[in-house]
Design an enzyme around this catalytic site. Structure first.
Site, short mmCIF file in Angstrom:
data_model
loop_
_atom_site.label_atom_id
_atom_site.label_comp_id
_atom_site.label_asym_id
_atom_site.label_seq_id
_atom_site.Cartn_x
_atom_site.Cartn_y
_atom_site.Cartn_z
N LEU A 21 1.10 -0.85 0.73
CA LEU A 21 -0.20 -0.01 -0.59
C LEU A 21 0.85 1.06 0.02
O LEU A 21 1.99 1.32 0.76
CB LEU A 21 -1.23 0.03 1.10
CG LEU A 21 -2.11 -1.60 1.16
CD1 LEU A 21 -2.75 -0.73 2.40
CD2 LEU A 21 -2.14 -1.50 -0.37
N GLY A 24 -1.44 6.18 -3.39
CA GLY A 24 -2.54 6.30 -3.92
C GLY A 24 -3.66 5.49 -2.92
O GLY A 24 -5.66 5.65 -3.64
N HIS A 25 -3.47 4.13 -2.83
CA HIS A 25 -4.08 3.15 -1.83
C HIS A 25 -5.19 4.23 -0.13
O HIS A 25 -6.39 3.83 -0.44
CB HIS A 25 -4.02 2.31 -1.45
CG HIS A 25 -3.25 1.14 -2.30
ND1 HIS A 25 -1.78 0.95 -2.66
CD2 HIS A 25 -3.36 0.12 -3.05
CE1 HIS A 25 -1.55 0.11 -3.23
NE2 HIS A 25 -2.54 -0.30 -4.07
N ASP A 69 -5.71 3.09 -12.82
CA ASP A 69 -5.72 1.19 -13.85
C ASP A 69 -6.86 2.07 -14.59
O ASP A 69 -8.71 1.08 -14.47
CB ASP A 69 -6.07 0.39 -13.05
CG ASP A 69 -4.76 0.35 -12.66
OD1 ASP A 69 -3.84 0.11 -13.20
OD2 ASP A 69 -5.05 0.40 -11.35
N GLN A 73 -8.98 -1.53 -16.41
CA GLN A 73 -9.20 -2.55 -15.10
C GLN A 73 -10.85 -1.50 -15.27
O GLN A 73 -11.50 -2.03 -14.68
CB GLN A 73 -8.74 -2.08 -14.05
CG GLN A 73 -9.06 -2.52 -13.02
CD GLN A 73 -7.62 -3.13 -12.23
OE1 GLN A 73 -7.51 -4.49 -11.95
NE2 GLN A 73 -7.78 -2.20 -11.11
N SER A 84 2.07 0.42 -7.04
CA SER A 84 3.25 -0.21 -6.46
C SER A 84 4.51 -1.12 -7.07
O SER A 84 5.51 -1.19 -6.41
CB SER A 84 2.58 -1.71 -5.99
OG SER A 84 1.56 -1.49 -5.35
O1 PAF Z 1 -5.97 -2.94 -9.53
C1 PAF Z 1 -5.50 -4.00 -8.63
O2 PAF Z 1 -4.88 -3.76 -7.58
C2 PAF Z 1 -6.10 -4.83 -8.38
O3 PAF Z 1 -6.02 -5.27 -10.78
C3 PAF Z 1 -7.28 -5.58 -8.87
C4 PAF Z 1 -8.15 -4.83 -8.80
C5 PAF Z 1 -6.89 -5.40 -6.70
C6 PAF Z 1 -7.69 -6.93 -8.78
O4 PAF Z 1 -6.15 -8.23 -8.52
#
Ligand code: PAF
Length: 282
Positions: free
Chosen positions: A36, A39-40, A153, A156, A189
């Protein structure tokens, strides 16, 4: 400060969720792969603002890594992650072992559609199927009202939003803006893999995105030329290869056409590290 409840099994997760849900409280999930960074933590803060109880998950998901990728060396630092989650006031951490998500005999997968086909999907064909499968499972296991995903992302985020809509998963997806270092490098990360020399070069990727965004705003007819220039500058700065640098429709991720909402996305290799980044036009 309330203490962080750490659970590793579905049974313990269910007990935690039912405690947090008491009196109809709203629950947010922040799925992560750990390691972490700020950003997280911003995702967790956004989740706290949107819900009464926040659960973060840490799971380095094997199904989104191809055999030649960095699953084994992906940074793992659970003790430091727990300390950060505790300090920020996150309510729960779900950190399951692999068999809790992929038990013996596991064989069913989510297969995302066209939104996953280009860009990351073209270079990492296994990736979005793995992401969609694990995120669908996390949603079913945790049953959150909302889930927060970073715009870092971007594709995603579109794949997950499309999956939630298509499969009626009933989770509200909240996008969180990308966190950047002072020199523009997007927090990731994987930045931990960069040598000092590579770290000095890395912000060029954001500059390339800015250059393309500028062209798109001021003179879209120059887009192809500016993309070629930006790619050449990335290579001249020390990037070894570029998987893609493209202007796309921000939701479908198809190549940008005049009138489309735009997103510029890039993935490029700096030594052994693959960096991705993106930006909109504003
Ligand atoms: O973005 C990430 O860290 C990963 O792709 C996720 C969404 C946790 C899925 O494993």
């Amino acid at each position: 400060m309330a203490s962080l409840s750490i659970v590793r099994t579905r049974a313990d997760l269910r007990a935690l969720v039912s405690t947090l849900r008491q009196d109809g409280k709203k629950i947010a999930l922040v799925p992560t792969m750990g390691a972490l960074h700020a950003g997280h933590l911003a995702l967790i803060e956004q989740a706290k603002a949107a819900a009464d109880g926040v659960i973060a998950s840490i799971f380095v998901n094997p199904t989104q890594f191809a055999p030649h990728e960095d699953l084994a060396r992906y940074p793992r630092q659970e003790a430091a992650d727990i300390a950060q989650l505790q300090a920020i006031g996150c309510d729960g951490l779900y950190a399951p072992p692999v068999q809790e998500l992929y038990p013996e005999g596991f064989q069913t997968r989510v297969v995302p559609g066209a939104v996953a086909a280009r860009l990351e999907g073209a270079f990492r064909p296994h990736f979005f199927g793995g992401v969609a499968t694990v995120v669908a499972k996390l949603f079913l296991q945790v049953d959150p009202d909302v889930a927060v995903f970073g715009e870092k992302d971007w594709q995603q985020l579109q794949v997950i939003s499309t999956m939630v809509r298509d499969l009626d998963l009933g989770v509200e997806i909240l996008p969180a803006p990308t966190h950047r270092e002072a020199d523009g490098l997007a927090l990731s990360s994987r930045n931990a893999y960069l040598s000092e020399a590579e770290r000095a070069i890395a912000p060029t990727l954001k500059q390339a995105l800015d250059q393309v965004a500028g062209a798109l705003k001021r003179a879209p007819e120059t887009l192809a030329t500016v993309i070629d220039q930006a790619k050449a500058e990335l290579i001249a700065s020390g990037f070894h290869s570029i998987d893609y640098l493209e202007a796309c429709h921000s939701q479908t991720l198809e190549p940008w056409q005049p009138g489309d909402p735009a997103r510029i996305l890039a993935a490029a290799w700096l030594g052994k590290t693959r960096l991705i980044d993106n930006r909109g036009l504003d």
